[in-house]
Design a protein around this motif. Structure first.
Motif, PDB file in Angstrom:
ATOM      1  N   GLN A 186      57.245  43.817  85.723  1.00  0.00           N
ATOM      2  CA  GLN A 186      57.639  42.834  84.701  1.00  0.00           C
ATOM      3  C   GLN A 186      59.154  42.914  84.452  1.00  0.00           C
ATOM      4  O   GLN A 186      59.838  41.888  84.362  1.00  0.00           O
ATOM      5  N   VAL A 187      59.665  44.128  84.388  1.00  0.00           N
ATOM      6  CA  VAL A 187      61.108  44.328  84.175  1.00  0.00           C
ATOM      7  C   VAL A 187      61.875  43.748  85.376  1.00  0.00           C
ATOM      8  O   VAL A 187      62.903  43.071  85.219  1.00  0.00           O
ATOM      9  N   ARG A 188      61.361  43.988  86.576  1.00  0.00           N
ATOM     10  CA  ARG A 188      62.053  43.489  87.778  1.00  0.00           C
ATOM     11  C   ARG A 188      62.051  41.957  87.806  1.00  0.00           C
ATOM     12  O   ARG A 188      63.050  41.332  88.155  1.00  0.00           O
ATOM     13  N   ALA A 189      60.917  41.362  87.430  1.00  0.00           N
ATOM     14  CA  ALA A 189      60.834  39.896  87.433  1.00  0.00           C
ATOM     15  C   ALA A 189      61.821  39.321  86.407  1.00  0.00           C
ATOM     16  O   ALA A 189      62.490  38.314  86.672  1.00  0.00           O
ATOM     17  N   GLU A 190      61.909  39.983  85.265  1.00  0.00           N
ATOM     18  CA  GLU A 190      62.852  39.499  84.239  1.00  0.00           C
ATOM     19  C   GLU A 190      64.302  39.626  84.716  1.00  0.00           C
ATOM     20  O   GLU A 190      65.120  38.743  84.492  1.00  0.00           O
ATOM     21  N   ARG A 191      64.600  40.730  85.412  1.00  0.00           N
ATOM     22  CA  ARG A 191      65.965  40.904  85.944  1.00  0.00           C
ATOM     23  C   ARG A 191      66.284  39.793  86.949  1.00  0.00           C
ATOM     24  O   ARG A 191      67.356  39.195  86.919  1.00  0.00           O
ATOM     25  N   ARG A 192      65.330  39.545  87.858  1.00  0.00           N
ATOM     26  CA  ARG A 192      65.570  38.517  88.867  1.00  0.00           C
ATOM     27  C   ARG A 192      65.711  37.140  88.222  1.00  0.00           C
ATOM     28  O   ARG A 192      66.545  36.331  88.601  1.00  0.00           O
ATOM     29  N   PHE A 193      64.867  36.879  87.196  1.00  0.00           N
ATOM     30  CA  PHE A 193      64.913  35.604  86.485  1.00  0.00           C
ATOM     31  C   PHE A 193      66.315  35.393  85.899  1.00  0.00           C
ATOM     32  O   PHE A 193      66.919  34.333  86.042  1.00  0.00           O
ATOM     33  N   LYS A 194      66.847  36.444  85.296  1.00  0.00           N
ATOM     34  CA  LYS A 194      68.168  36.353  84.675  1.00  0.00           C
ATOM     35  C   LYS A 194      69.237  36.084  85.743  1.00  0.00           C
ATOM     36  O   LYS A 194      70.112  35.227  85.563  1.00  0.00           O
ATOM     37  N   GLN A 195      69.113  36.810  86.874  1.00  0.00           N
ATOM     38  CA  GLN A 195      70.090  36.593  87.963  1.00  0.00           C
ATOM     39  C   GLN A 195      70.078  35.139  88.416  1.00  0.00           C
ATOM     40  O   GLN A 195      71.118  34.506  88.609  1.00  0.00           O
ATOM     41  N   LEU A 196      68.856  34.591  88.599  1.00  0.00           N
ATOM     42  CA  LEU A 196      68.747  33.211  89.097  1.00  0.00           C
ATOM     43  C   LEU A 196      69.277  32.220  88.056  1.00  0.00           C
ATOM     44  O   LEU A 196      69.965  31.256  88.404  1.00  0.00           O
ATOM     45  N   PRO A 198      57.785  56.111  99.383  1.00  0.00           N
ATOM     46  CA  PRO A 198      58.874  57.093  99.324  1.00  0.00           C
ATOM     47  C   PRO A 198      58.728  58.118 100.435  1.00  0.00           C
ATOM     48  O   PRO A 198      57.612  58.503 100.785  1.00  0.00           O
ATOM     49  N   ALA A 199      59.857  58.543 100.994  1.00  0.00           N
ATOM     50  CA  ALA A 199      59.821  59.652 101.950  1.00  0.00           C
ATOM     51  C   ALA A 199      59.341  60.886 101.187  1.00  0.00           C
ATOM     52  O   ALA A 199      59.567  60.990  99.976  1.00  0.00           O
ATOM     53  N   PRO A 200      58.680  61.816 101.876  1.00  0.00           N
ATOM     54  CA  PRO A 200      58.177  63.001 101.164  1.00  0.00           C
ATOM     55  C   PRO A 200      59.292  63.762 100.442  1.00  0.00           C
ATOM     56  O   PRO A 200      59.053  64.381  99.409  1.00  0.00           O
ATOM     57  N   ASP A 201      60.518  63.678 100.981  1.00  0.00           N
ATOM     58  CA  ASP A 201      61.623  64.414 100.354  1.00  0.00           C
ATOM     59  C   ASP A 201      62.527  63.508  99.509  1.00  0.00           C
ATOM     60  O   ASP A 201      63.670  63.851  99.217  1.00  0.00           O
ATOM     61  N   ALA A 202      62.005  62.344  99.088  1.00  0.00           N
ATOM     62  CA  ALA A 202      62.820  61.429  98.275  1.00  0.00           C
ATOM     63  C   ALA A 202      62.771  61.822  96.796  1.00  0.00           C
ATOM     64  O   ALA A 202      61.780  62.358  96.313  1.00  0.00           O
ATOM     65  N   MET A 203      63.865  61.534  96.097  1.00  0.00           N
ATOM     66  CA  MET A 203      63.916  61.699  94.644  1.00  0.00           C
ATOM     67  C   MET A 203      63.491  60.348  94.060  1.00  0.00           C
ATOM     68  O   MET A 203      64.151  59.330  94.310  1.00  0.00           O
ATOM     69  N   VAL A 204      62.407  60.326  93.311  1.00  0.00           N
ATOM     70  CA  VAL A 204      61.920  59.060  92.747  1.00  0.00           C
ATOM     71  C   VAL A 204      62.547  58.870  91.361  1.00  0.00           C
ATOM     72  O   VAL A 204      62.535  59.783  90.537  1.00  0.00           O
ATOM     73  N   LEU A 205      63.105  57.679  91.165  1.00  0.00           N
ATOM     74  CA  LEU A 205      63.792  57.409  89.895  1.00  0.00           C
ATOM     75  C   LEU A 205      63.283  56.076  89.339  1.00  0.00           C
ATOM     76  O   LEU A 205      63.342  55.052  90.017  1.00  0.00           O
ATOM     77  N   ASP A 206      62.764  56.114  88.121  1.00  0.00           N
ATOM     78  CA  ASP A 206      62.270  54.896  87.473  1.00  0.00           C
ATOM     79  C   ASP A 206      63.400  54.304  86.625  1.00  0.00           C
ATOM     80  O   ASP A 206      63.833  54.922  85.646  1.00  0.00           O
ATOM     81  N   SER A 207      63.861  53.118  87.012  1.00  0.00           N
ATOM     82  CA  SER A 207      65.022  52.525  86.335  1.00  0.00           C
ATOM     83  C   SER A 207      64.623  51.529  85.248  1.00  0.00           C
ATOM     84  O   SER A 207      65.481  50.850  84.707  1.00  0.00           O
ATOM     85  N   SER A 208      63.313  51.464  84.925  1.00  0.00           N
ATOM     86  CA  SER A 208      62.844  50.435  83.969  1.00  0.00           C
ATOM     87  C   SER A 208      63.642  50.431  82.676  1.00  0.00           C
ATOM     88  O   SER A 208      63.947  49.377  82.131  1.00  0.00           O
ATOM     89  N   THR A 209      63.954  51.629  82.180  1.00  0.00           N
ATOM     90  CA  THR A 209      64.641  51.684  80.886  1.00  0.00           C
ATOM     91  C   THR A 209      66.058  52.245  81.022  1.00  0.00           C
ATOM     92  O   THR A 209      66.665  52.647  80.035  1.00  0.00           O
ATOM     93  N   LEU A 210      66.564  52.286  82.247  1.00  0.00           N
ATOM     94  CA  LEU A 210      67.909  52.842  82.469  1.00  0.00           C
ATOM     95  C   LEU A 210      68.914  51.736  82.758  1.00  0.00           C
ATOM     96  O   LEU A 210      68.567  50.727  83.386  1.00  0.00           O
ATOM     97  N   THR A 211      70.153  51.964  82.364  1.00  0.00           N
ATOM     98  CA  THR A 211      71.206  51.025  82.749  1.00  0.00           C
ATOM     99  C   THR A 211      71.619  51.349  84.185  1.00  0.00           C
ATOM    100  O   THR A 211      71.364  52.452  84.688  1.00  0.00           O
ATOM    101  N   ALA A 212      72.307  50.366  84.808  1.00  0.00           N
ATOM    102  CA  ALA A 212      72.815  50.601  86.166  1.00  0.00           C
ATOM    103  C   ALA A 212      73.765  51.801  86.152  1.00  0.00           C
ATOM    104  O   ALA A 212      73.737  52.638  87.069  1.00  0.00           O
ATOM    105  N   ASP A 213      74.577  51.920  85.097  1.00  0.00           N
ATOM    106  CA  ASP A 213      75.513  53.056  84.994  1.00  0.00           C
ATOM    107  C   ASP A 213      74.768  54.385  85.067  1.00  0.00           C
ATOM    108  O   ASP A 213      75.199  55.319  85.743  1.00  0.00           O
TER     109      ASP A 213
END
Ligand code: C5P
Length: 231
Positions: free
Chosen positions: A159-169, A202-217
């Motif tokens: 839902q967060v991703r769809a809203e981000r894309r909507f805003k971009q468009l 994800p690769a088995p050795d990947a660091m998974v990061l959830d950006s739903s509530t994070l800023t790009a910074d």
């Protein structure tokens, strides 16, 4: 910068470190990859743009989006030019065209064709050069650069991703509705995750990061911190 211009065999490409940033559509990979690359003075590979270019050419040429021969024909000799955030093929600028939603959907369909993925491997690996490369996509850490120094798998609520894309468009003045975008995104996620070859995992050795509530910074800072911890 031409993607074909980096075939100099005197370049010790194997030594260049790679940061792989994978994740679903609109998870913020592109923005983060660009900013991390800029912070480190590294080159940046937007691998999704390659699938989008093939998707665009397939739409325009009426090429079967599941047919290996036709798609590999489009990939043969593909020499996109990436410069200052803009993209050209054969002297034609396609920066905006490849961001269309129909092109994104076509990209996800053609990306399920294994021979096309193989045909695009070399083009992607040739971007690896000193001082380093930040590569974003779906299979950077699993298939294209399995020896990447750092692998990040960036996720965010759909839902967060769809809203981000909507805003971009909207910002670009493109017509879009949120429910249609959300449905298209869910379909694309499903197709990317379930394909047989190089699925979105994800690769088995990947660091998974959830950006739903994070800023790009915050995401950029976390990636740089992980990377400096490994250097
Ligand atoms: O990242 P982006 O949304 O631009 O990618 C468009 C499509 O290209 C994705 O939905 C995915 O199916 C495909 N893709 C891929 N492997 C990559 C990059 C993109 O399959 N490394």
């Amino acid at each position: 910068m031409s993607m074909q211009a980096h075939t100099d065999i005197s370049t010790p490409a194997v030594l260049a470190p790679v940061i792989a940033i994978d994740g679903p559509t609109a998870s913020g990979k592109g923005t983060v990859a660009n900013r991390v690359a800029r912070a480190l003075g590294y080159a940046c590979l937007d691998s999704g743009a390659l699938y989008r270019i093939i998707g665009l050419l397939a739409i325009e040429g009426g090429v079967d989006q599941s047919g290996a021969d036709g798609l590999c024909g489009l990939a043969a000799g593909l020499a996109p030019v990436f410069e200052d955030g803009r993209i050209w093929i054969d002297g034609r600028e396609i920066t905006e065209d490849i961001r269309r939603e129909d092109v994104g959907a076509a990209a996800s369909r053609v990306a399920a064709v294994a021979p096309l993925r193989l045909a695009l491997l070399d083009l992607q690996r040739r971007q690896r050069r000193l001082p380093g490369l930040v590569a974003d996509g779906r299979d950077m850490g699993t298939v294209v650069f399995p020896d990447a120094a750092l692998k990040v798998f960036l996720v965010a609520d759909v839902q967060v991703r769809a809203e981000r894309r909507f805003k971009q468009l909207m910002d670009k003045g493109y017509p879009a509705t949120l429910p249609v975008l959300l449905r298209g995104m869910q379909e694309r996620d499903q197709r990317d995750q379930s394909r047989e070859f190089a699925p979105l995992v994800p690769a088995p050795d990947a660091m998974v990061l959830d950006s739903s509530t994070l800023t790009a910074d915050a995401v950029v800072a976390q990636v740089l911190q992980w990377y400096s911890g490994r250097a």
